[in-house]
Design a protein around this motif. Structure first.
Motif, short mmCIF file in Angstrom:
data_model
loop_
_atom_site.label_atom_id
_atom_site.label_comp_id
_atom_site.label_asym_id
_atom_site.label_seq_id
_atom_site.Cartn_x
_atom_site.Cartn_y
_atom_site.Cartn_z
N THR A 423 25.73 36.83 145.05
CA THR A 423 26.21 37.62 146.18
C THR A 423 27.54 37.11 146.71
O THR A 423 28.48 37.88 146.93
CB THR A 423 25.15 37.61 147.31
OG1 THR A 423 23.96 38.21 146.82
CG2 THR A 423 25.65 38.34 148.53
N VAL A 424 27.63 35.77 146.93
CA VAL A 424 28.85 35.23 147.51
C VAL A 424 30.03 35.46 146.57
O VAL A 424 31.11 35.90 146.98
CB VAL A 424 28.67 33.73 147.84
CG1 VAL A 424 30.02 33.09 148.16
CG2 VAL A 424 27.72 33.56 149.01
N ASN A 427 31.16 39.02 146.73
CA ASN A 427 31.83 39.35 147.98
C ASN A 427 33.23 38.76 148.04
O ASN A 427 34.16 39.40 148.55
CB ASN A 427 30.98 38.89 149.16
CG ASN A 427 29.84 39.84 149.42
OD1 ASN A 427 30.00 41.06 149.28
ND2 ASN A 427 28.68 39.30 149.77
N LYS A 428 33.42 37.54 147.53
CA LYS A 428 34.76 36.98 147.45
C LYS A 428 35.66 37.91 146.66
O LYS A 428 36.80 38.18 147.02
CB LYS A 428 34.72 35.60 146.79
CG LYS A 428 34.18 34.51 147.70
CD LYS A 428 34.27 33.13 147.05
CE LYS A 428 33.79 32.08 148.05
NZ LYS A 428 33.76 30.72 147.48
N GLY A 444 36.94 36.94 154.44
CA GLY A 444 35.59 36.69 153.92
C GLY A 444 35.11 35.33 154.35
O GLY A 444 35.81 34.33 154.17
N TYR A 445 33.94 35.29 154.94
CA TYR A 445 33.37 34.01 155.36
C TYR A 445 31.91 33.97 154.93
O TYR A 445 31.21 34.97 155.03
CB TYR A 445 33.50 33.82 156.88
CG TYR A 445 33.02 32.46 157.30
CD1 TYR A 445 33.78 31.34 157.00
CD2 TYR A 445 31.81 32.30 157.95
CE1 TYR A 445 33.34 30.08 157.35
CE2 TYR A 445 31.36 31.05 158.30
CZ TYR A 445 32.13 29.94 158.00
OH TYR A 445 31.69 28.69 158.33
N PHE A 446 31.48 32.81 154.47
CA PHE A 446 30.19 32.72 153.78
C PHE A 446 29.36 31.60 154.37
O PHE A 446 29.80 30.46 154.41
CB PHE A 446 30.44 32.52 152.29
CG PHE A 446 31.41 33.55 151.76
CD1 PHE A 446 30.97 34.83 151.44
CD2 PHE A 446 32.77 33.28 151.69
CE1 PHE A 446 31.86 35.81 151.02
CE2 PHE A 446 33.67 34.26 151.28
CZ PHE A 446 33.22 35.52 150.94
N THR A 457 22.09 32.98 151.72
CA THR A 457 23.53 33.05 152.01
C THR A 457 23.78 34.31 152.81
O THR A 457 23.11 35.32 152.61
CB THR A 457 24.37 33.14 150.72
OG1 THR A 457 24.08 34.39 150.06
CG2 THR A 457 24.08 31.98 149.77
N SER A 459 27.07 36.66 153.82
CA SER A 459 28.51 36.91 153.67
C SER A 459 28.98 37.80 154.81
O SER A 459 28.33 38.82 155.10
CB SER A 459 28.79 37.61 152.33
OG SER A 459 28.25 36.89 151.26
#
Lengths: 771, 771
Positions: A423-424, A427-428, A444-446, A457, A459
């Motif tokens: 997922t992360v 999303n990045k 974007g912050y995770f 996680t 996002s």
């Protein structure tokens, strides 16, 4: 699109010859990137590949930097937290010997009652007495720019620089960065200063001695002899900032004031909190409030006169926020500095100063908190906390979460995933695609927890027509995605979603049946907030396309389908496919094709769920029914943490000294393994290595008399013991599926292999557990 | 008669179960004593022998203490300087976990541009943010008393304590100490608190978990949960000080004010400087000046309200003295604390505060300096230095050394010796004899330089009818002794001796011939100051009595003969003999008899030298004629340091970054070996180990063609080379007598032994070199 770690590491690599590293969260990526770049032969601005050396600890890294500097080399390192503490002895030496150097720090909490991998300023504040200049960045852009200014300024001033930014909030936040070229960096560096540094290096052809022992007769005088170098630093930094502005158009200064020119109350902050504070101050000023914000950028040497000059003359009270806690002190460090600066340099009656602690260990700091702090002067408190509820010593300022809402035109997307489901990464990827293919500003912050692989996680993605300074989590998402169906039952993920938002759910049940599988509270929220519910069986598509449990490609495709107003779908899909080729190309065409197929199938497979008009009635009683037998502490404290409500716990709920009851894992069943080890009694040799090796204590072996098997459930497995000590007994190797993480360590150590190649303990797919 | 190291170690040993040690100057004696006591089976107050463990570094010692505390043990350690820096990570943990512990620190300079083994507060100030309480002692008596209070207070408060006193000035100064009994210590300790600490220890029968990792959800709240413990510390310390006073009659408080009740200017200090400052303030108040002194004893937690309450309401300006330097800061730590305390708690217009640095690396702080600081407020400077001449950034306050003279009734004896000649030991002995056999208060302080064995020692002994608070060197001796004749030519030892004083000289020349062997300047000083010159050939007596080069017994006897007004000679002699028996008794009656014989011979051998009426004319030109060819830096700087005038060097004379020219040892010939290695070419095997091993680079080996020997001086030794590479060449092993320290390392490594057992390099006595 870069995070601050990469932005700072790029500059550090470009301007160094020797890079000594030792990894520590959240600074590790800086060292890893520098290492990878040098491995690939990437050169610094002078055409030389920097030498990257991994040492045995941060103490060694600091020693290696010190040694390199003494030979006249340009040297740097990266660290945080306890790593920085181990550098302290060398830092005193490097500063005392006036060796130009930069340490880049992704600031992190120092371990006290508990360890924390998260961010605050307790580490950098623990070295403020070592004689290093300290320069602060509040964003990835600034991390690049201040890194460049630090490297330039240290060479001219001979005072070493510690450049820091907030761990995770800044080090790991992805935002657009205007990258600086090697030509500009070369232009920025004073080559005369580099040559002078070289000339001072220890060399057999012009020997000098350093590192002597001095007696009381001369030590004090020698210590004062360096004063002119420190006095010169603020001027040199200002000049370098000006030269930097001329080169890049981005202008900075040691202290930056924002807000009303006739402000009566001014907040002073340092680090990423400046973003949230700025939003609050802008809103307050727009309402006509006489408030302002002073952002500290050059913290050491602290230029008291420049600080006072940066304030409006009208100021009558200051509130200084520190992201650290020094128990027993007269006040936190920045507070003390501000009080001293005003006492010495302020003309007229001294403004009243109050000091607050915020954001310890990455605790959120939001514009709502900043507003509360700006308004908190009746009754005036000298010292307070903000962001928590302190019901013990009553330090906390109350804040109204409703006092701040993000602008409506900012897309705010929140994604819940598992640490290993991709997922992360996806999303990045999406942030990069949107940032580079639209006029929108992206962020974007995770959020990871410190349980590493297999844990949750979250996002947080923002897309805005304006530059984004929101250095805090999204609290009111306009889009929400839940990448693992099972997560819905564990915490209230939807509670603050903006009404009418789209909700993307990875569901194995299809559009028809999903509704009935949803937890009652989730159903209620969807109905009450009129959410659009979209489902896709990403797990099935990923499995069928041979992508294992990595559901990211499918769900990313769905995200773009549901957000075509941000980026037209065809451009999104082609950008995704480019990324697939870039990421998987070298693994061969088959993998690329599988991902392409997943994208196409996702386009076809997503369905909207028809949401009933009426909400089901709320459930009665406690939702954590299973905890009713748990000890009081677990019910009050551990349960709240498990359910994601730990932020709401008041101070009184927490142990004073970090002592926790043991055995609470039994109340926290994460059920996150998608494969678990299955036991084959017929080939097991009773060696017990599996139980010994299991890092999660999820395997138990018991021996018992055969008669105990009477009444055992169907399928309960057992075998006669093969050991002499247990002759005549039966043995069972039992895996606890809800505690197992599927890590496979037990399988690795199992020596018993059947004729079909299957081990006595071997991983098998398990169906995703449903509610 | 104890020094602070011993005074503190006695209490620490008596109140601990686990003592983890790692030696570092000047704290080593604490660890060494504790180790020796436990070896001998000495018990703590509960009848248990504390376990003393030497670790691999101070980091290990801190870790061992942390581990011991977690099991519920009472644990302590001792350290200083870089040693304390290595403890920082564990200190955060120990404080965060609210573990009661005490670290005793003999405060020492942290290495910067140069290392220094001497004292200041840069080490303890580097840990002020760790959450430890900090309690300061200003004398050996206080080191014992504060140690006891720290151990008692940490158990009740659960906040760990750092107890510190000034390295060397306090750690090594011998003064009378009223020792506390084990009964009183037991009375002081709250056994309920000990049991509570035990009960919190990790134990398999009531398991808890410590040292967890916390996430942002709860870390901040947990960090604030310890606030009540810190808030309670000042009250608990006050209570413990009261209980201590009830037990011992000695009363202390967190802040202690001395001086005029209507003082307008108050000096704030911490540590041994309080002694000198108190003398200055008493004198100024006696003259009617409205000044005062505030001594800080509990530095952390800093009780701002109590601080302000301790000041007279009349105060209009404060001068805060810090014994550390933090380049780039807004001010040194105590200064910042005082400014903040006044800003928050002072009622009425805030007094003006100035801050000064003093005493870095054991630089002297005298009453004359304190007076200058008290008077230095026109024009007011916010930050200054005192004790040096800063001609670079003009920070230094001028002071008039003549503004202060010690009272005439204080005997002030100064002794010059060498590191290995027994002078310091004999003087410690004399202090103890006089302290215990008279009503006088005695003080012994001993100055070593950091060149260790073989370098100069200066003993400063005071005897006074009143308690002695003079925490500074004697500048105007009323008795002077020079234990090595050769020292007279190297520095001006007599320049400030009070006229008419007695001067005892160890001279090989007898009463008749000594005068003519004295350097011209020494002759002039003796005549001008009308000194009584007494000589004894202590070297001959010691040698003839088989005491080697230890001239101490002879010279100590002479000291007592010349100071019979302090202590009748017969009592002195019998006390000396008792000491001889105590010290040497176990080596057998022969050694004791030799020392007794040396005492008797000394009584007979000392003679007074007839001093001519007229002084010889002064020498023209520079006294350092030999340095005329030296580089400028050596003539300006190194020479001054060699001659003992380093204190007078201004800031501009010192390198800014600790860089010194190499090869300056050639200008500093110490000539201190009384035995040097002599080469026997006939048995030498050319192995060259001697030259490689010599730690002072005082042995060189050269190979040359035989014809080079033409014109060589008589006695120049050589031998044919035995190596193939040097076939046909001659070899000489040459020792430089003026650089050799007689350490014997070359002899130890020499493998060539002649038939008489003499090695190719072997030590032989050399006659003392004369002027």
């Amino acid at each position: 699109m870069l995070d601050a770690n990469e932005a700072a590491a790029r500059v550090a690599h470009a301007l160094s010859e020797v890079i000594a590293i030792y990894p520590i969260t959240p600074a590790s990526p800086m060292g890893e990137l520098a290492d990878a770049w040098s491995q690939k032969g990437k050169t610094n601005v002078w055409g030389v590949v920097p030498q990257v050396i991994e040492m045995q600890s941060e103490a060694g890294a600091a020693g290696a930097v010190h040694g390199a500097l003494l030979t006249g080399a340009l040297a740097t390192t990266f660290t945080a937290s306890q790593g920085l503490l181990l550098m302290i002895p060398n830092m005193y030496k490097i500063a005392g010997e006036l060796l130009p150097a930069v340490i880049h720090v992704a600031a992190r909490t120092v371990a006290t009652h508990a360890l924390s991998i998260f961010g605050d300023h307790s580490d950098v504040m623990a070295v403020r007495q070592t004689g290093w200049a300290m320069l602060v960045s509040n964003s990835a852009q600034e991390a690049q720019d201040m890194a460049a200014i630090a490297h330039a300024a240290t060479l001219r001033s001979r005072v070493p620089f510690l450049h820091f930014f907030d761990g995770f909030r800044t080090s790991h936040e992805i935002t657009p960065v205007e990258t600086i070229t090697h030509d500009d960096l070369r232009e920025l560096i004073d080559m005369g200063a580099v040559e002078a540094h070289r000339a001072r290096g220890l060399h057999p052809e012009h020997p000098v001695i350093r590192g002597t022992a001095q007696n009381p007769d001369v030590f004090f005088q020698a210590r004062e002899a360096a004063n002119p170098f420190y006095l010169a630093v603020p001027g040199i930094v200002a000049e370098e900032m000006d030269r930097f502005a001329a080169l890049t158009g981005r202008r900075y200064s040691s202290f930056e004031y924002y807000g009303a020119p006739d402000a009566e109350r001014v907040m002073v902050v340092m680090g990423s909190a400046a973003g949230a504070a700025l939003e609050a101050v802008k809103a307050a000023v727009a309402r006509g409030e006489k408030v302002g914000l002073l952002v500290v950028r050059l913290y050491r040497p602290f230029d008291k006169e420049a600080f006072c000059r940066s304030l409006p003359e009208t100021v009558r009270s200051l509130v200084v926020l520190d992201r650290t806690k020094e128990p027993g002190s007269t006040g936190e460090p920045l507070y003390l500095d501000v009080v001293a600066a005003l006492a010495e340099e302020w003309e007229g009656p001294m403004p009243r100063v109050t000091g607050g602690r915020y954001g310890l260990s990455s605790k959120e700091f939001t514009p709502a908190m900043a507003l509360a702090v700006l308004h908190e002067d009746l009754p005036p408190r000298r010292h307070f906390t903000v962001g928590i509820v302190d019901d013990v010593t009553r330090t906390s300022v109350r804040y109204d979460a409703d006092a701040w809402h993000e602008p409506e035109d900012v897309v705010r997307a929140v994604f819940y995933g598992l640490g290993s489901d991709g997922t992360v990464g996806a999303n990045k990827n999406s942030v990069r695609i949107i940032g580079e293919n639209t006029d929108l500003h992206a962020q974007g912050y995770f959020v990871y927890d410190s349980k590493k692989s297999g844990s949750q996680t979250v996002s947080h993605l923002r897309f805005s027509p304006r530059p984004i300074t929101s250095t805090y989590l999204i609290t009111e998402p306009t889009f929400i995605a839940v990448h693992q169906f099972g997560m819905l039952g564990k915490a209230d993920l939807l509670h603050s979603t903006v009404p009418g938002s789209k909700f993307l759910l990875n569901s194995p049940y299809g559009a028809e049946d999903t509704w009935d599988h949803l937890p009652r509270d989730v159903q209620r929220t969807i109905v009450e907030r009129e959410l659009e519910l979209w489902v896709v069986d990403a797990g099935r598509i990923a499995m069928e396309e041979g992508l294992g449990n990595r559901v990211n490609t499918v769900l990313q495709t769905c995200f773009f389908m549901l957000n075509q107003d941000i980026l037209p779908l065809d451009r999104a899909i082609s950008a995704m496919k480019e990324e697939v080729v870039a990421t998987y190309g070298k693994r061969g065409p088959e993998v690329v094709e599988r991902n392409f197929a997943a994208i196409e199938r996702a386009l076809a497979a997503m369905e909207q769920v028809k949401v009933p008009d009426a909400a089901p009635p709320p459930l009665r009683g406690t939702p954590s029914g299973a905890l009713q037998d748990a000890p009081d502490f677990v019910r009050r404290v551990t349960a709240a943490m498990m359910e994601g409500r730990g932020d709401l716990l008041p101070v009184s709920a927490l142990p004073v000294d970090g002592t926790f009851p043991t055995g609470t894992a039994r109340w926290e069943k994460r059920s996150l393994a998608s494969e678990i080890p299955v036991w084959s009694p017929d080939i097991c040799t009773d060696c017990a290595r599996c139980a010994l090796a299991c890092p999660h204590a999820a395997i138990r072996i018991k021996a018992y008399l055969p008669e105990s098997l009477e009444g055992a459930p169907d399928g309960f497995q057992s075998k006669p013991s093969s050991g002499r000590d247990l002759a005549g007994r039966m043995i069972t190797v039992q895996v606890s599926p809800d505690d197992c993480t599927g890590c496979g360590v037990c399988v690795d150590v199992c020596p018993a292999v059947g004729s079909d190649g299957v081990k006595a303990l071997d991983l098998r797919d398990v169906l995703p557990r449903r509610e």
